[in-house]
Design an enzyme around this catalytic site. Structure first.
Site, PDB file in Angstrom:
ATOM      1  N   CYS A 154       2.449 -11.520  17.958  1.00 50.57           N
ATOM      2  CA  CYS A 154       1.543 -10.572  18.733  1.00 50.57           C
ATOM      3  C   CYS A 154       2.353  -9.846  19.485  1.00 50.57           C
ATOM      4  O   CYS A 154       3.133 -10.058  20.376  1.00 50.57           O
ATOM      5  CB  CYS A 154      -0.427 -11.498  18.867  1.00 50.57           C
ATOM      6  SG  CYS A 154      -1.151 -12.119  17.605  1.00 50.57           S
ATOM      7  N   ARG A 205       7.988  -8.659  17.061  1.00 47.15           N
ATOM      8  CA  ARG A 205       7.123  -9.693  17.589  1.00 47.15           C
ATOM      9  C   ARG A 205       6.484  -9.921  16.350  1.00 47.15           C
ATOM     10  O   ARG A 205       6.383 -11.020  16.315  1.00 47.15           O
ATOM     11  CB  ARG A 205       6.436  -9.602  18.847  1.00 47.15           C
ATOM     12  CG  ARG A 205       7.666  -9.018  19.958  1.00 47.15           C
ATOM     13  CD  ARG A 205       6.231  -8.978  21.063  1.00 47.15           C
ATOM     14  NE  ARG A 205       5.119 -10.169  21.816  1.00 47.15           N
ATOM     15  CZ  ARG A 205       5.885 -10.180  22.619  1.00 47.15           C
ATOM     16  NH1 ARG A 205       6.677 -10.193  23.848  1.00 47.15           N
ATOM     17  NH2 ARG A 205       5.043 -12.175  23.262  1.00 47.15           N
ATOM     18  N   TRP A 244      -0.737 -10.790  14.854  1.00 45.78           N
ATOM     19  CA  TRP A 244      -0.411 -11.848  13.714  1.00 45.78           C
ATOM     20  C   TRP A 244      -0.718 -13.308  13.240  1.00 45.78           C
ATOM     21  O   TRP A 244      -1.691 -14.284  14.790  1.00 45.78           O
ATOM     22  CB  TRP A 244       1.217 -12.871  14.110  1.00 45.78           C
ATOM     23  CG  TRP A 244       2.181 -13.245  12.990  1.00 45.78           C
ATOM     24  CD1 TRP A 244       2.653 -12.961  12.278  1.00 45.78           C
ATOM     25  CD2 TRP A 244       2.108 -14.834  13.289  1.00 45.78           C
ATOM     26  NE1 TRP A 244       3.434 -13.968  11.501  1.00 45.78           N
ATOM     27  CE2 TRP A 244       2.557 -15.070  11.590  1.00 45.78           C
ATOM     28  CE3 TRP A 244       0.949 -16.188  13.795  1.00 45.78           C
ATOM     29  CZ2 TRP A 244       3.535 -16.537  11.904  1.00 45.78           C
ATOM     30  CZ3 TRP A 244       1.342 -16.848  13.353  1.00 45.78           C
ATOM     31  CH2 TRP A 244       2.316 -17.628  11.913  1.00 45.78           C
ATOM     32  N   ASN A 275      -3.258 -12.648  22.535  1.00 45.74           N
ATOM     33  CA  ASN A 275      -2.608 -13.405  22.003  1.00 45.74           C
ATOM     34  C   ASN A 275      -2.490 -14.582  22.591  1.00 45.74           C
ATOM     35  O   ASN A 275      -2.980 -15.039  23.760  1.00 45.74           O
ATOM     36  CB  ASN A 275      -1.397 -12.725  23.248  1.00 45.74           C
ATOM     37  CG  ASN A 275      -0.655 -11.306  21.934  1.00 45.74           C
ATOM     38  OD1 ASN A 275      -1.605 -10.888  21.505  1.00 45.74           O
ATOM     39  ND2 ASN A 275       0.720 -11.005  23.291  1.00 45.74           N
ATOM     40  N   GLY A 276      -2.331 -15.630  21.698  1.00 47.71           N
ATOM     41  CA  GLY A 276      -2.349 -16.671  21.405  1.00 47.71           C
ATOM     42  C   GLY A 276      -3.458 -17.044  20.934  1.00 47.71           C
ATOM     43  O   GLY A 276      -3.506 -16.922  20.107  1.00 47.71           O
ATOM     44  N   GLU A 333      21.185 -23.028   8.845  1.00 50.70           N
ATOM     45  CA  GLU A 333      20.587 -22.125   9.653  1.00 50.70           C
ATOM     46  C   GLU A 333      21.289 -20.439   7.899  1.00 50.70           C
ATOM     47  O   GLU A 333      19.807 -19.710   7.953  1.00 50.70           O
ATOM     48  CB  GLU A 333      21.276 -20.819  10.236  1.00 50.70           C
ATOM     49  CG  GLU A 333      21.903 -19.831  10.524  1.00 50.70           C
ATOM     50  CD  GLU A 333      20.164 -19.348  11.402  1.00 50.70           C
ATOM     51  OE1 GLU A 333      19.877 -18.305  10.977  1.00 50.70           O
ATOM     52  OE2 GLU A 333      19.106 -19.865  11.972  1.00 50.70           O
ATOM     53  N   LYS A 382      17.357 -18.869   6.865  1.00 49.37           N
ATOM     54  CA  LYS A 382      17.471 -16.666   6.499  1.00 49.37           C
ATOM     55  C   LYS A 382      16.788 -16.929   5.175  1.00 49.37           C
ATOM     56  O   LYS A 382      16.376 -15.788   5.231  1.00 49.37           O
ATOM     57  CB  LYS A 382      18.922 -16.674   6.673  1.00 49.37           C
ATOM     58  CG  LYS A 382      19.600 -16.949   8.127  1.00 49.37           C
ATOM     59  CD  LYS A 382      18.101 -15.421   8.607  1.00 49.37           C
ATOM     60  CE  LYS A 382      18.135 -15.747  10.546  1.00 49.37           C
ATOM     61  NZ  LYS A 382      17.511 -16.947  10.860  1.00 49.37           N
ATOM     62  N   GLU A 406      13.289 -17.344   5.072  1.00 48.55           N
ATOM     63  CA  GLU A 406      12.374 -16.341   5.766  1.00 48.55           C
ATOM     64  C   GLU A 406      12.571 -14.736   5.489  1.00 48.55           C
ATOM     65  O   GLU A 406      11.587 -14.802   5.051  1.00 48.55           O
ATOM     66  CB  GLU A 406      13.041 -16.099   6.891  1.00 48.55           C
ATOM     67  CG  GLU A 406      13.322 -17.472   7.675  1.00 48.55           C
ATOM     68  CD  GLU A 406      14.089 -16.722   9.558  1.00 48.55           C
ATOM     69  OE1 GLU A 406      13.323 -16.924  10.412  1.00 48.55           O
ATOM     70  OE2 GLU A 406      14.920 -15.980   9.284  1.00 48.55           O
ATOM     71  N   HIS A 423      22.416 -38.920  -1.197  1.00 45.51           N
ATOM     72  CA  HIS A 423      21.362 -40.060  -1.195  1.00 45.51           C
ATOM     73  C   HIS A 423      19.936 -39.399  -1.875  1.00 45.51           C
ATOM     74  O   HIS A 423      19.380 -39.733  -0.777  1.00 45.51           O
ATOM     75  CB  HIS A 423      21.561 -40.427   0.196  1.00 45.51           C
ATOM     76  CG  HIS A 423      22.686 -41.433   0.886  1.00 45.51           C
ATOM     77  ND1 HIS A 423      23.064 -42.339   0.579  1.00 45.51           N
ATOM     78  CD2 HIS A 423      24.163 -40.783   1.236  1.00 45.51           C
ATOM     79  CE1 HIS A 423      24.223 -42.721   1.240  1.00 45.51           C
ATOM     80  NE2 HIS A 423      24.925 -41.531   1.146  1.00 45.51           N
ATOM     81  N   LYS A 462       8.500 -12.659  15.536  1.00 44.53           N
ATOM     82  CA  LYS A 462      10.004 -13.080  16.198  1.00 44.53           C
ATOM     83  C   LYS A 462       9.494 -13.523  17.397  1.00 44.53           C
ATOM     84  O   LYS A 462      10.683 -14.263  17.770  1.00 44.53           O
ATOM     85  CB  LYS A 462      10.266 -11.845  16.802  1.00 44.53           C
ATOM     86  CG  LYS A 462      11.644 -11.521  17.871  1.00 44.53           C
ATOM     87  CD  LYS A 462      12.287 -11.497  16.567  1.00 44.53           C
ATOM     88  CE  LYS A 462      14.011 -11.709  16.949  1.00 44.53           C
ATOM     89  NZ  LYS A 462      15.034 -11.922  16.010  1.00 44.53           N
TER      90      LYS A 462
END
Length: 610
Positions: free
Chosen positions: A2, A27, A74, A98-99, A481, A485, A488, A504, A605
């Site tokens: 946000c 963000r 968001w 925000n929050g 990573e 990606k 995402e 395994h 973000k």
């Protein structure tokens, strides 16, 4: 996540509010809105989706007013919709937040008994109704806001405007960042200094528990028990320059291509080009030299940067390391060694779980070192020692250049610590620093030599449902990573594994429809073991994409369907180079699928709530 901006000016503020929100797009958000005071009355405009939708609505029905607030949302409580978009308002107050308000259900039930009518699914709306209730009891706006803030539980930053109050913004910070900006007969509030950079360079950062009353003449700051307090005003280092995509289709691709430059900038801040000596603040080296154990903490991509660095700190510097996900670490509450050091990695410097982990470590008397990209953040201000990556603003939600500058910085820190602790001599330091200094040129060569091949491969595999990534040693965190990606930006389910773990359990998933990305440099000491894992999966029909060097490709080319061959790189710097093909793969698969590459669904973000 946000973003907030509030402005008091002597001209119409809607264009300034929208411009501020554009600088907060990085963000992550799924709706946006602004509210202004015009002739003493609150007017709002909100829209689901991107800011372009809000701008279209404002073009048809412009708002006016010289006091206003804006928000990019968001979704947390309530789905992404115009109705749930901020600002939320009653006839007396408009609020952006925000929050998360943890006790909103309790407050909502209490307010409903007082005949308050709720129109959204959000936790934020309780703030507007709670303030309005206090106003109806005869309180002045600032007092009504303070009374409401005292009832809120959770992490929040709040800014509000009031009907009939043309010269007042009221804000509060509790766990979520909020900055005050000072202009000439203009005043501002925002989530971070980047949003304010075109408007002012004079910034004051609120601290947890602060409340602020803004007029065009200045700011009055109070603690949560209503005692006046002074916070330092500083000249921000943020640039007011706008950030565009240039000739690139997406910010993500632009930022992938910027890596040669920003890695070079980061290296130049640490390595003397004449001597090859790695220069790190002595306070950081003393902390690492004396630490019986190093605790490293991050979230998401930053966590994978810390996982990568563990190999360097243990193998080169001889420092025992623990690496933790911040949200797990802070609630596990581990005992920490006396005299230990704790290292935190964060692009934004505002990640709440990482910040709370830092605060826990400070209580445990650990020396705190943070690696941050965004200047003037909360984590920076609360850390003992800070090292900045020089990635510049990263607009794409999926981190690329922030990650490579993080691991570059960590490599420099580990190398300097190894020399400080006497684990390597000048000759070895020179060898490894030379390897680092070659990385920017190698990145440029890699992009020029492999991007076309990766794009072609992406067009062949983008319809798959699942993918696996494997690597060993320093390439294991890069496998993690890479899978992150892909998830995402393409929304394909992907998992990363240590190559030795594949048999395994996960090998049961392998068939002719499963792409398997194998990270295996031919000069890696563990190459033969990874090659064995590759062959086991090739025998089961896996559609293998091998990312290797020329020697590795020659050795395994008969066992793979696709291959990307890099030039030879030093094993020490392999993670920095080998992450770039997996970034490109995620990008081009997402492009082929037609997803919103720069602002993937559900992602933010800067994650400033739990």
């Amino acid at each position: 996540m946000c973003g907030i901006i509030g402005i008091l000016a002597e001209k119409d503020v809607p264009p300034l509010l929208v411009e501020g929100l554009k600088r907060l797009e990085y963000r992550g958000y799924d709706s946006a809105g602004i509210a202004t005071l015009h002739d003493g009355k609150i007017a709002r405009c909100r829209a689901e989706g991107k800011l372009a939708n809000l701008e279209q609505k404002l073009a048809k029905a412009p708002l006016r007013g010289n006091a206003g607030i804006g928000h990019t949302r968001w979704a947390t409580h309530g789905r992404a919709s115009e109705n749930n978009a901020h600002p939320h308002a009653t006839d007396r107050v408009a609020v952006v937040h925000n929050g998360i308000i943890e006790n909103y259900a309790e407050l909502k039930a209490e307010l409903e008994k007082l005949q308050c009518r709720f129109e959204t699914d959000t936790d934020t709306e309780v703030i507007a109704h709670l303030v309005t209730h206090h106003l109806k009891q005869g309180m002045q706006p600032g007092d009504a806001a303070n009374a409401a803030f005292a009832r809120l539980q959770g992490a929040f930053a709040v800014v509000m405007i009031f009907t009939g109050e043309q010269n007042l913004l009221v804000g509060a910070r509790q766990g979520t960042p909020l900055a005050v900006g000072y202009g000439d007969r203009e005043m501002y509030l925002a989530s971070d200094s980047y949003a304010l950079a075109p408007l002012t360079r004079k910034i004051c950062f609120l601290e947890d528990g602060d409340r602020v009353h803004i007029t065009r003449e200045g700011a009055s700051i109070y603690t949560n028990d209503n005692k006046p307090v002074v916070r330092p005003v500083r000249i921000t280092a943020q640039s007011g320059a706008t950030t565009g995509k240039g000739a690139y289709r997406h910010f993500m691709l632009k930022e992938i291509h910027e890596q040669a430059s920003v890695i070079g900038d980061t290296l130049n801040s640490f390595i003397n080009p004449a001597t090859g000596h790695v220069s790190i603040p002595e306070s950081a080296l003393e902390a690492l030299a004396n630490a019986p154990r190093l605790t490293m903490i991050g979230c998401g991509t930053a966590y994978y940067a810390a996982l990568t660095a563990r190999y360097w700190f243990e193998q080169i510097a001889g420092i025992p390391c623990d690496v933790d996900i911040a949200s797990e670490f802070r609630y596990r509450q581990p005992p920490l060694s006396a005299g230990g050091a704790a290292l935190f990695v964060s692009q934004s410097g505002e990640t709440l779980d990482t910040l709370e982990a830092l605060r826990y470590c400070k209580k445990q008397k650990q020396k705190t070192i943070s690696i941050i990209n965004t200047v003037e953040s909360t984590i920076e201000r609360e850390s003992d020692i800070v090292l900045h990556t020089l990635a510049g603003p990263e607009i794409g939600v999926a981190s690329t250049k922030a990650f490579t500058t993080q691991i570059t910085t960590l490599a420099c820190l580990a190398l300097a610590a190894a020399r400080k602790r006497g684990k390597i001599g000048a000759e070895k330091e020179q060898e490894l620093s030379d390897a680092l200094r070659h990385v920017p040129a190698q990145v440029a060569e890699l992009l020029a030599g492999t991007e076309g091949a990766v794009e072609s491969i992406a067009r062949e595999i983008f319809e798959c449902r699942d993918m696996l990534y494997i690597g060993r040693g320093l390439l294991y965190p890069i496998a993690l990573e890479g899978s992150l990606k892909l998830k995402e930006v393409s929304y394909i389910h992907a998992e990363g594994y240590a190559a030795g773990e594949l048999k395994h359990g996960p090998i049961a998933l392998i068939d002719e429809n499963m792409p398997l990305v194998v990270l295996a440099p031919g000069n890696d000491p563990l190459f033969e073991k990874t090659a064995s894992n590759l062959q086991e999966n090739a025998a089961r029909g896996a559609k293998i994409l091998l990312i290797t060097d020329k020697a590795g490709h020659e050795r395994l080319k008969d066992h793979v369907k696709y291959a990307v061959a890099l030039n030879d790189v030093h094993p020490f710097t392999a993670p920095i180079l080998y992450v770039i093909p997996v970034q490109l793969l995620a990008y081009y698969v997402a492009v082929a699928k037609g997803t919103d590459v720069d602002m993937p669904r559900n992602l933010a973000k800067a994650v400033t709530v739990e």
